[in-house]
Design an enzyme around this catalytic site. Structure first.
Site, PDB file in Angstrom:
ATOM      1  N   GLN A 169       2.066  -6.074  -3.065  1.00 34.14           N
ATOM      2  CA  GLN A 169       2.512  -6.140  -1.662  1.00 34.14           C
ATOM      3  C   GLN A 169       3.848  -5.378  -1.508  1.00 34.14           C
ATOM      4  O   GLN A 169       4.064  -4.430  -2.227  1.00 34.14           O
ATOM      5  CB  GLN A 169       2.629  -7.601  -1.186  1.00 34.14           C
ATOM      6  CG  GLN A 169       1.292  -8.346  -1.105  1.00 34.14           C
ATOM      7  CD  GLN A 169       0.789  -8.891  -2.425  1.00 34.14           C
ATOM      8  OE1 GLN A 169       1.521  -9.522  -3.154  1.00 34.14           O
ATOM      9  NE2 GLN A 169      -0.477  -8.650  -2.735  1.00 34.14           N
ATOM     10  N   LYS A 213       1.944   1.977  -5.127  1.00 29.54           N
ATOM     11  CA  LYS A 213       2.455   1.363  -6.364  1.00 29.54           C
ATOM     12  C   LYS A 213       1.550   1.693  -7.551  1.00 29.54           C
ATOM     13  O   LYS A 213       2.028   1.952  -8.653  1.00 29.54           O
ATOM     14  CB  LYS A 213       2.552  -0.166  -6.191  1.00 29.54           C
ATOM     15  CG  LYS A 213       3.576  -0.593  -5.150  1.00 29.54           C
ATOM     16  CD  LYS A 213       3.591  -2.096  -4.955  1.00 29.54           C
ATOM     17  CE  LYS A 213       2.352  -2.618  -4.286  1.00 29.54           C
ATOM     18  NZ  LYS A 213       2.154  -2.203  -2.906  1.00 29.54           N
ATOM     19  N   ASP A 270       0.806  -1.221   0.000  1.00 28.62           N
ATOM     20  CA  ASP A 270       0.000   0.000   0.000  1.00 28.62           C
ATOM     21  C   ASP A 270       0.839   1.270   0.000  1.00 28.62           C
ATOM     22  O   ASP A 270       0.431   2.298   0.544  1.00 28.62           O
ATOM     23  CB  ASP A 270      -0.975   0.021   1.200  1.00 28.62           C
ATOM     24  CG  ASP A 270      -1.883  -1.191   1.199  1.00 28.62           C
ATOM     25  OD1 ASP A 270      -2.241  -1.652   0.097  1.00 28.62           O
ATOM     26  OD2 ASP A 270      -2.238  -1.669   2.289  1.00 28.62           O
ATOM     27  N   GLY A 321      -4.554  -4.211  -3.847  1.00 26.23           N
ATOM     28  CA  GLY A 321      -5.482  -3.148  -4.226  1.00 26.23           C
ATOM     29  C   GLY A 321      -4.637  -1.946  -4.576  1.00 26.23           C
ATOM     30  O   GLY A 321      -4.005  -1.358  -3.699  1.00 26.23           O
ATOM     31  N   HIS A 322      -4.559  -1.616  -5.857  1.00 24.22           N
ATOM     32  CA  HIS A 322      -3.700  -0.516  -6.316  1.00 24.22           C
ATOM     33  C   HIS A 322      -4.578   0.637  -6.799  1.00 24.22           C
ATOM     34  O   HIS A 322      -5.373   0.468  -7.728  1.00 24.22           O
ATOM     35  CB  HIS A 322      -2.770  -0.999  -7.442  1.00 24.22           C
ATOM     36  CG  HIS A 322      -1.821  -2.077  -6.989  1.00 24.22           C
ATOM     37  ND1 HIS A 322      -0.930  -2.683  -7.823  1.00 24.22           N
ATOM     38  CD2 HIS A 322      -1.618  -2.631  -5.767  1.00 24.22           C
ATOM     39  CE1 HIS A 322      -0.222  -3.577  -7.136  1.00 24.22           C
ATOM     40  NE2 HIS A 322      -0.632  -3.564  -5.884  1.00 24.22           N
TER      41      HIS A 322
HETATM   42  P1  GDP Z   1      -0.654   0.310  -3.546  1.00 21.56           P
HETATM   43  O1  GDP Z   1      -1.294  -0.952  -3.082  1.00 21.56           O
HETATM   44  O2  GDP Z   1       0.800   0.350  -3.262  1.00 21.56           O
HETATM   45  O3  GDP Z   1      -0.959   0.628  -4.981  1.00 21.56           O
HETATM   46  O4  GDP Z   1      -1.290   1.474  -2.673  1.00 21.56           O
HETATM   47  P2  GDP Z   1      -2.850   1.666  -2.302  1.00 21.56           P
HETATM   48  O5  GDP Z   1      -3.572   2.128  -3.503  1.00 21.56           O
HETATM   49  O6  GDP Z   1      -3.374   0.452  -1.615  1.00 21.56           O
HETATM   50  O7  GDP Z   1      -2.756   2.776  -1.193  1.00 21.56           O
HETATM   51  C1  GDP Z   1      -2.140   3.997  -1.432  1.00 21.56           C
HETATM   52  C2  GDP Z   1      -3.172   5.109  -1.193  1.00 21.56           C
HETATM   53  O8  GDP Z   1      -2.503   6.352  -1.109  1.00 21.56           O
HETATM   54  C3  GDP Z   1      -4.180   5.262  -2.304  1.00 21.56           C
HETATM   55  O9  GDP Z   1      -5.400   5.672  -1.752  1.00 21.56           O
HETATM   56  C4  GDP Z   1      -3.576   6.363  -3.179  1.00 21.56           C
HETATM   57  O10 GDP Z   1      -4.551   7.100  -3.916  1.00 21.56           O
HETATM   58  C5  GDP Z   1      -2.967   7.236  -2.106  1.00 21.56           C
HETATM   59  N1  GDP Z   1      -1.774   8.016  -2.500  1.00 21.56           N
HETATM   60  C6  GDP Z   1      -0.744   7.660  -3.319  1.00 21.56           C
HETATM   61  N2  GDP Z   1       0.201   8.631  -3.328  1.00 21.56           N
HETATM   62  C7  GDP Z   1      -0.245   9.595  -2.497  1.00 21.56           C
HETATM   63  C8  GDP Z   1       0.315  10.841  -2.051  1.00 21.56           C
HETATM   64  O11 GDP Z   1       1.413  11.241  -2.405  1.00 21.56           O
HETATM   65  N3  GDP Z   1      -0.428  11.562  -1.157  1.00 21.56           N
HETATM   66  C9  GDP Z   1      -1.656  11.155  -0.713  1.00 21.56           C
HETATM   67  N4  GDP Z   1      -2.307  11.914   0.151  1.00 21.56           N
HETATM   68  N5  GDP Z   1      -2.196   9.982  -1.109  1.00 21.56           N
HETATM   69  C10 GDP Z   1      -1.506   9.223  -1.982  1.00 21.56           C
HETATM   70  P1  IMO Z   2      -0.911  -4.206  -2.214  1.00 16.67           P
HETATM   71  O1  IMO Z   2      -0.422  -4.807  -3.513  1.00 16.67           O
HETATM   72  C1  IMO Z   2      -1.006  -4.559   2.125  1.00 16.67           C
HETATM   73  C2  IMO Z   2      -1.098  -8.611   3.775  1.00 16.67           C
HETATM   74  C3  IMO Z   2      -2.352  -9.014   4.516  1.00 16.67           C
HETATM   75  C4  IMO Z   2      -1.771  -9.958   5.526  1.00 16.67           C
HETATM   76  C5  IMO Z   2      -0.700 -10.685   4.727  1.00 16.67           C
HETATM   77  C6  IMO Z   2      -1.152 -12.016   4.130  1.00 16.67           C
HETATM   78  O2  IMO Z   2      -2.177  -3.463  -2.333  1.00 16.67           O
HETATM   79  O3  IMO Z   2       0.188  -3.439  -1.561  1.00 16.67           O
HETATM   80  P2  IMO Z   2      -2.708 -12.641   2.086  1.00 16.67           P
HETATM   81  O4  IMO Z   2      -4.153 -12.334   1.813  1.00 16.67           O
HETATM   82  O5  IMO Z   2      -1.776 -12.172   1.041  1.00 16.67           O
HETATM   83  O6  IMO Z   2      -2.499 -14.106   2.430  1.00 16.67           O
HETATM   84  O7  IMO Z   2      -2.377 -11.839   3.436  1.00 16.67           O
HETATM   85  O8  IMO Z   2      -0.335  -9.809   3.679  1.00 16.67           O
HETATM   86  N1  IMO Z   2      -1.315  -8.119   2.392  1.00 16.67           N
HETATM   87  C7  IMO Z   2      -1.245  -6.834   2.050  1.00 16.67           C
HETATM   88  N2  IMO Z   2      -1.055  -5.727   2.799  1.00 16.67           N
HETATM   89  N3  IMO Z   2      -1.128  -4.454   0.806  1.00 16.67           N
HETATM   90  C8  IMO Z   2      -1.295  -5.547   0.026  1.00 16.67           C
HETATM   91  O9  IMO Z   2      -1.278  -5.505  -1.321  1.00 16.67           O
HETATM   92  C9  IMO Z   2      -1.407  -6.804   0.651  1.00 16.67           C
HETATM   93  N4  IMO Z   2      -1.593  -8.072   0.205  1.00 16.67           N
HETATM   94  C10 IMO Z   2      -1.516  -8.869   1.281  1.00 16.67           C
HETATM   95  O10 IMO Z   2      -2.965  -7.899   5.113  1.00 16.67           O
HETATM   96  O11 IMO Z   2      -1.135  -9.250   6.559  1.00 16.67           O
HETATM   97 MG    MG Z   3      -2.846  -1.585  -1.842  1.00 17.89          MG
END
Ligand code: GDP
Ligand code: IMO
Ligand code: MG
Length: 434
Positions: free
Chosen positions: A228, A16, A13, A40-41
């Site tokens: 991840q 990415k 999270d 979840g990206h």
């Molecule tokens: P990922 O799994 O690595 O793709 O990240 P996620 O999408 O799960 O979580 C990142 C969250 O941060 C999302 O809601 C993005 O829209 C948000 N985000 C990304 N870059 C920034 C930033 O520079 N500032 C803020 N406030 N939010 C950001």
């Molecule tokens: P993105 O790509 C954050 C965490 C789960 C749990 C552990 C194992 O959005 O960064 P799983 O369902 O993979 O067997 O869970 O890994 N986890 C993540 N945490 N971002 C993710 O994906 C994750 N995918 C799995 O919360 O701790």
């Molecule tokens: Mg994510």
């Protein structure tokens, strides 16, 4: 430089989705390599938000080739829904989608087992806090050489036999975990539903490894999208509180079926602070009011499960490990804006354990939990200017913060993100250049 890996440097999270979307502009092909719908990206473009779980985050750019690597575990129903959602939004119209025939299939019994295990161990140290998407059980089957591959969806007799053989072994486990063994009719429905999904996906199924290799030979710019983060890596993360795949940059080679000599650059994504969702050690975690303030300011709730993310200060010792494990050639630092108006900012620069100073997290999870973070304090900053194009636009204290992070982590900054939108970005280096 024609091949760039984007990898999460923390516990996932990190942003990415945003970074892959940005870099995709320069790529002809985007290859998602790790995990499954546990990811979840989030992409935000001009205020419009899209969350991808399986489809590569290059999807917003028309005409790109989007590939799902053989190392992924794919729920075919989730994938079909995601493709349909994208197409409703006018996306994936001109993109070529290629799904590796060798990727493994997540079936309903994988999700059932994942959920049963989590429920059984809830509140104990054995609960991993998974996303319940069936990831662990599907990778267990793969490693046990019992898994169902995407290619098996195209041969219903083989699929049926595989599913029945698997359940023959798994049914006693389902009962042991307090679940209900599926009826023969239910199993047959799982099989026919999966085969139907396979039929729909068939035009996009293919040899992903050769497809990617052909692009490498043609010197096309390729972006590999990790899921991840390094600390959730099955081999090198905070085991057992990890996911079940190779999340480090090497996972790109393993999943896409290419040699390590074909990777030119690796960009690690880190937030300006740290979060973790699920169980496991997190030495810089902030409990109480400040952690909650950060969670609210950063919108730190899971993009897949909606769970509140645990929040803490940036852990440079852990980041240093990520830089080493993935051979990062650059860092993308996200969510700097979230630390605005938060007062002084702290960063963990190492740990103390049993009287010894450590510059990386210890190997054993229990030791990580016992390790005492050593913090360095940075003066905070107020609101960041709205139009931030260069590091010079940042308040001096924020600029010092990001530059010190890069120095202590051991990799130069490629970009700094100051908001979720594509245009809220300070671009410092083009990873495809050079
Ligand atoms: P990922 O799994 O690595 O793709 O990240 P996620 O999408 O799960 O979580 C990142 C969250 O941060 C999302 O809601 C993005 O829209 C948000 N985000 C990304 N870059 C920034 C930033 O520079 N500032 C803020 N406030 N939010 C950001
Ligand atoms: P993105 O790509 C954050 C965490 C789960 C749990 C552990 C194992 O959005 O960064 P799983 O369902 O993979 O067997 O869970 O890994 N986890 C993540 N945490 N971002 C993710 O994906 C994750 N995918 C799995 O919360 O701790
Ligand atoms: Mg994510």
């Amino acid at each position: 430089m024609s091949t760039v890996v984007v990898v999460g440097a923390q516990w996932g999270d990190e942003g990415k989705g945003k970074v892959v979307d940005l870099f995709s502009e320069r790529a002809d092909m985007v290859v998602r390599y790790g995990g499954g719908a546990n990811a979840g990206h989030t992409l935000v473009i001009g205020g419009t938000k899209l969350v991808t779980h399986l489809v590569p985050s290059g999807v917003m750019h028309p005409g790109k080739s989007c590939v799902l690597g053989d190392g992924m575990v794919i729920d075919p129903h989730t994938l079909l829904e995601e493709i349909a959602d994208c197409q409703k939004q006018g996306l994936l119209q001109r993109n070529e989608l290629l799904i590796g025939l060798g990727a493994h299939v997540i079936l309903p019994y994988h999700k059932l087992l994942d959920g049963l295990r989590e429920d059984r161990h809830a509140g104990t140290a054995q609960a991993i806090g998974t996303t319940r998407r069936g990831i662990g059980p599907a990778y267990e089957a793969k490693a046990g050489r019992r898994g169902v591959k995407m290619r098996d969806l195209l041969r219903i007799e083989r699929l049926r036999e595989l599913v029945r053989n698997n359940l023959d072994e798994l049914n006693p486990l389902i009962t042991h975990l307090g679940g209900t063994v599926p009826s023969a009719a239910e199993v047959e429905k799982w099989v026919s539903d999966a085969a139907r999904a396979g039929e729909k996906l068939a035009p996009s199924l293919g040899d992903a490894s050769r497809h990617v290799y052909a692009a490498i030979v043609a010197k096309k710019p390729i972006l590999f999208e990790g899921a991840q983060g390094c600390l959730l890596d099955l081999d090198h993360g905070t085991y057992p509180y990890v996911t079940s795949s190779s999340t480090i940059a090497a996972g790109a080679c393993q999943s896409a079926g290419i040699g390590p000599t074909h990777i030119n650059a690796v960009i690690g994504i880190t937030k300006a602070y740290a979060t973790r969702v699920g169980s496991g050690p997190f030495p810089t975690e902030m409990h109480g009011e400040f952690g909650e303030r950060l969670r609210q300011a950063g919108g730190e709730f899971g993009a897949t499960t909606g769970r509140p993310r645990r929040c803490g200060w940036l852990d440079l010792a852990a980041l240093r490990m990520g830089v080493r494990l993935s051979g990062m050639t650059g860092l993308a630092l996200t969510k700097l804006d979230v630390l605005s108006n938060m007062g002084d900012v702290q960063v963990c620069v190492g740990y103390k354990l049993d009287g010894k100073a450590l510059d990386e997290p210890p190997i054993d999870g229990e030791d990580i939990a016992r390790a005492e973070p050593i913090f360095q304090t940075f003066p905070g900053w107020g609101e960041l200017p709205r139009a931030t194009q260069s590091l010079d636009d940042l308040p001096k204290t924020a600029r010092d913060y990001v530059q010190t992070i890069a120095k202590l982590a051991g990799a130069p900054l490629a970009l700094v993100s100051v908001g979720p939108d594509r245009n809220q970005t300070i671009k410092l280096a083009d990873p495809f250049a050079g």
